[in-house]
Design a protein around this motif. Sequence first.
Motif, short mmCIF file in Angstrom:
data_model
loop_
_atom_site.label_atom_id
_atom_site.label_comp_id
_atom_site.label_asym_id
_atom_site.label_seq_id
_atom_site.Cartn_x
_atom_site.Cartn_y
_atom_site.Cartn_z
N ALA A 167 0.82 -1.22 0.00
CA ALA A 167 0.00 0.00 0.00
C ALA A 167 0.86 1.27 0.00
O ALA A 167 0.62 2.20 0.79
CB ALA A 167 -0.96 -0.02 1.20
N GLY A 168 1.87 1.28 -0.86
CA GLY A 168 2.67 2.49 -1.00
C GLY A 168 3.77 2.65 0.03
O GLY A 168 4.52 3.63 -0.01
N GLN A 169 3.87 1.72 0.97
CA GLN A 169 4.95 1.77 1.96
C GLN A 169 5.90 0.61 1.71
O GLN A 169 5.51 -0.45 1.22
CB GLN A 169 4.37 1.67 3.38
N ARG A 170 7.15 0.81 2.10
CA ARG A 170 8.14 -0.25 1.92
C ARG A 170 9.13 -0.17 3.07
O ARG A 170 9.23 0.87 3.74
CB ARG A 170 8.86 -0.10 0.58
N ASN A 171 9.85 -1.26 3.32
CA ASN A 171 10.84 -1.21 4.38
C ASN A 171 11.92 -2.25 4.15
O ASN A 171 11.77 -3.18 3.33
CB ASN A 171 10.21 -1.40 5.77
N VAL A 172 13.03 -2.09 4.88
CA VAL A 172 14.15 -3.01 4.82
C VAL A 172 14.70 -3.15 6.24
O VAL A 172 14.74 -2.16 6.99
CB VAL A 172 15.24 -2.50 3.84
N MET A 173 15.04 -4.36 6.64
CA MET A 173 15.65 -4.59 7.95
C MET A 173 16.70 -5.69 7.81
O MET A 173 16.70 -6.46 6.83
CB MET A 173 14.60 -5.01 8.99
N ALA A 174 17.61 -5.78 8.78
CA ALA A 174 18.63 -6.82 8.77
C ALA A 174 18.16 -8.01 9.60
O ALA A 174 17.44 -7.84 10.59
CB ALA A 174 19.94 -6.28 9.34
N ALA A 175 18.54 -9.22 9.20
CA ALA A 175 18.14 -10.42 9.93
C ALA A 175 19.25 -11.48 9.86
O ALA A 175 19.51 -12.05 8.80
CB ALA A 175 16.84 -11.00 9.36
N ALA A 176 19.87 -11.71 11.00
CA ALA A 176 20.85 -12.80 11.10
C ALA A 176 20.14 -14.14 11.30
O ALA A 176 20.69 -15.19 10.99
CB ALA A 176 21.81 -12.56 12.26
N TRP A 177 18.91 -14.09 11.84
CA TRP A 177 18.20 -15.32 12.19
C TRP A 177 17.36 -15.80 11.02
O TRP A 177 16.15 -15.60 10.96
CB TRP A 177 17.35 -15.09 13.43
N ASN A 178 18.04 -16.41 10.08
CA ASN A 178 17.39 -16.98 8.90
C ASN A 178 18.07 -18.29 8.58
O ASN A 178 19.25 -18.49 8.90
CB ASN A 178 17.52 -16.02 7.71
N MET A 179 17.33 -19.19 7.93
CA MET A 179 17.93 -20.46 7.49
C MET A 179 17.04 -21.11 6.44
O MET A 179 15.85 -20.81 6.36
CB MET A 179 18.10 -21.42 8.68
N PRO A 180 17.61 -22.01 5.62
CA PRO A 180 16.77 -22.83 4.76
C PRO A 180 15.90 -23.75 5.61
O PRO A 180 16.27 -24.13 6.74
CB PRO A 180 17.77 -23.65 3.94
N LEU A 181 14.75 -24.13 5.06
CA LEU A 181 13.83 -25.02 5.75
C LEU A 181 13.53 -26.25 4.92
O LEU A 181 13.13 -27.29 5.45
CB LEU A 181 12.54 -24.25 6.06
#
Lengths: 201, 201
Positions: free
Chosen positions: A26-40
């Motif tokens: 809806a016209g807004q966007r964002n970006v954040m950092a994430a170390a806590w990620n992995m393949p599933l």
Amino acid sequence: MQPVELAKAYRLLNHGPTVLVTAAHAGQRNVMAAAWNMPLDFLPPKVAVVIDRNTFTRGLIDASRCFGLSVPRAGMLAAVMKAGSLSGRELAAQGLDKFDACGLQAVQPAAAHDNGATLSDLERATPLVEGCLAWLLCRLLPEPEVAARHDLFLAEVIAAWADPTAFSDGRWHLPAEESQRSIHHVAGGAFFVTGAPIQAP
Amino acid sequence: MQPVELAKAYRLLNHGPTVLVTAAHAGQRNVMAAAWNMPLDFLPPKVAVVIDRNTFTRGLIDASRCFGLSVPRAGMLAAVMKAGSLSGRELAAQGLDKFDACGLQAVQPAAAHDNGATLSDLERATPLVEGCLAWLLCRLLPEPEVAARHDLFLAEVIAAWADPTAFSDGRWHLPAEESQRSIHHVAGGAFFVTGAPIQAP
């Protein structure tokens, strides 16, 4: 950036790099950092990523049901730290954009995806981060209780791309130059660069 | 190995190393490799790890409700590959032990844990892997549907230890020697060693 075969997309995250999570609605966007990620899972490829309930990105993902993961280079360290510390909500309240505040450029490779019938408009409009080593476009799996209880989002990877100078034919061949390698956050702005490749016997 | 404050335990996994998952129940024990692991919360510390339903380790964890995570050194690469490729079930059917088959030694630091009232007998008997950089002892969270649908185990870290020559006061200071650093699996026995530390501005 070149498309990555979906069966090999898990390899973009398998070594545990810190990523940038992106979303738009809806016209807004964002970006954040994430170390806590992995393949599933391998195929269809799935990922798991922790997205705190207080983040601005979380609301955008809840609304759009999709997000991007971008694997940044060490040369983008200052921008990654800003993405991990500035509040997208506070910036938005001032009419400011977090991509701009971090010095990051959004791109929408899926907007030109040639298999449009399988992607929703929201998915094709999901931003990714220019200059990164790799991108994964992700569609939420319907696991609202897992998200509610643990801030944990499970998603299917529906498209992936990588810089062919760093990843091609399903293999990483990262440039030796430190600024061109992926990064691994520990805490408080302390990172490790991805080191030398070694092959098990 | 020295105890790690629980509030800092997430830092043992935050940079995305490949780990060894261990479990024991009813006189059986096993060890397997897992690249798909990540922190899930800070305090109490929680972790998420993918454990395929076909693994022998999975049955032991389902029964004991606990498991160990050990962060191996690059010098243990051959053993880590065996842990990731040999079948504990097939070995057990032949009366063989997978720790032995991989050339790994099990240790039980929690058996001597001084806060025994908070640990069950099964938790205190959980094996960890000798010679690793760090250990996390984990108690399953009651999320059986997540495990059933995604092979994804969520757990609370109830004790942690690290080699003080590599991690102390909540910080990694990995020896420069490659064999002493943590490792990050990509695919098919191709790994990256954890590289140089860098500090964001």
